[in-house]
Design an enzyme around this catalytic site. Structure first.
Site, mmCIF file in Angstrom:
data_model
loop_
_atom_site.group_PDB
_atom_site.id
_atom_site.type_symbol
_atom_site.label_atom_id
_atom_site.label_comp_id
_atom_site.label_asym_id
_atom_site.label_seq_id
_atom_site.Cartn_x
_atom_site.Cartn_y
_atom_site.Cartn_z
ATOM 1 C CG ASN A 261 -15.271 3.078 4.027
ATOM 2 O OD1 ASN A 261 -16.412 3.517 4.190
ATOM 3 N ND2 ASN A 261 -14.963 2.271 3.030
ATOM 4 C CG ASN B 100 -12.877 -0.213 5.405
ATOM 5 O OD1 ASN B 100 -12.368 0.778 4.893
ATOM 6 N ND2 ASN B 100 -13.572 -1.092 4.712
ATOM 7 C CG HIS C 193 -7.312 4.643 1.054
ATOM 8 N ND1 HIS C 193 -8.073 5.778 1.215
ATOM 9 C CD2 HIS C 193 -8.156 3.602 1.336
ATOM 10 C CE1 HIS C 193 -9.309 5.438 1.552
ATOM 11 N NE2 HIS C 193 -9.381 4.140 1.644
ATOM 12 C CE1 TYR D 290 -3.888 -2.187 0.238
ATOM 13 C CE2 TYR D 290 -2.706 -3.263 2.027
ATOM 14 C CZ TYR D 290 -3.744 -3.246 1.115
ATOM 15 O OH TYR D 290 -4.635 -4.291 1.081
ATOM 16 C CG ASP E 177 -7.623 9.067 1.191
ATOM 17 O OD1 ASP E 177 -8.426 8.703 0.311
ATOM 18 O OD2 ASP E 177 -7.561 8.500 2.306
#
Length: 212
Positions: free
Chosen positions: A135, A89, A42, A37, A114
């Site tokens: 989220n 989340n 994100h 990631y 973000d």
């Protein structure tokens, strides 16, 4: 006797130390853990809090509250920097655990997240507000029971077409030019954070909400 010692340990683990009681702000960068990631849209919140840690001369490398944390002084206040390790989340789990331990009011929790409605290189300060479909923010609001926490939104650009999958977009890598545009605003983001801690939201807004 062993049971008594175990009880003392449990009490100690739930009671803030004198140093912990001096912590007055929690600054959270949102993102997803894991090398896959890195450099995704994100994860700009992670990158921003890393930039703040570098500015403060500290590391975010201690595991606590389902997060990586670091502690230091910013704008004359003792602060905790946090990168939740629960995935986006469930970011609220880490935030609520730390906020409860340090007895922090939501107004003293600053979140970097973000925002696809802002172009790369744009920032937006908000003193409170809804999750706006994010989220990570949604999880924090649910877990701390309030949306009255300041946040600095970091633009990552909108989807190229309305039907483009949102998850694919935010988990996609930022192009180099966009990444540079975001990184070039870290100085303003840090200055805005200091202004928020000092209670000057007008200054924070002027520093962050314009273009550069």
């Amino acid at each position: 006797m062993a049971d008594i010692f175990d009880l003392f340990k449990q009490i100690e683990s739930k009671t803030p130390t004198a140093a912990a009681q001096n912590v007055s702000w929690l600054i959270v960068g949102l993102g997803n853990p894991g090398t896959e990631y890195l450099a995704t849209r994100h994860n700009v919140g992670f990158n921003a809090v890393d930039a703040l840690a570098k500015h403060m001369g500290i590391r975010i490398d201690r595991e606590k509250y389902h997060a990586l944390i670091g502690e230091g002084t910013l704008a004359g206040n003792r602060v905790i920097l946090m990168k939740p390790q629960t995935f986006m989340n469930s970011s609220g789990t880490a935030v609520s655990e730390a906020a409860n331990f340090y007895k922090l009011d939501p107004a003293h929790i600053i979140v970097y997240s973000d925002d696809i409605s802002l172009a790369p290189g744009r920032l937006r300060v908000r003193a409170k507000g809804s999750a706006g479909g994010h989220n990570g923010l949604k999880s924090i609001i649910a877990m701390i029971g309030s949306d009255a926490f300041p946040r600095i939104k970091i633009g990552v650009g909108e989807k190229p077409t309305p039907d483009y999958d949102l998850a694919d977009w935010v988990l996609g890598k930022l192009p180099l030019a966009d990444r540079d545009a975001v990184d070039n605003r870290h100085g303003d983001l840090i200055a805005g954070t200091e202004a928020i801690i000092k209670g000057d939201y007008d200054l924070a807004t002027r520093l962050c909400n314009g273009t550069k």
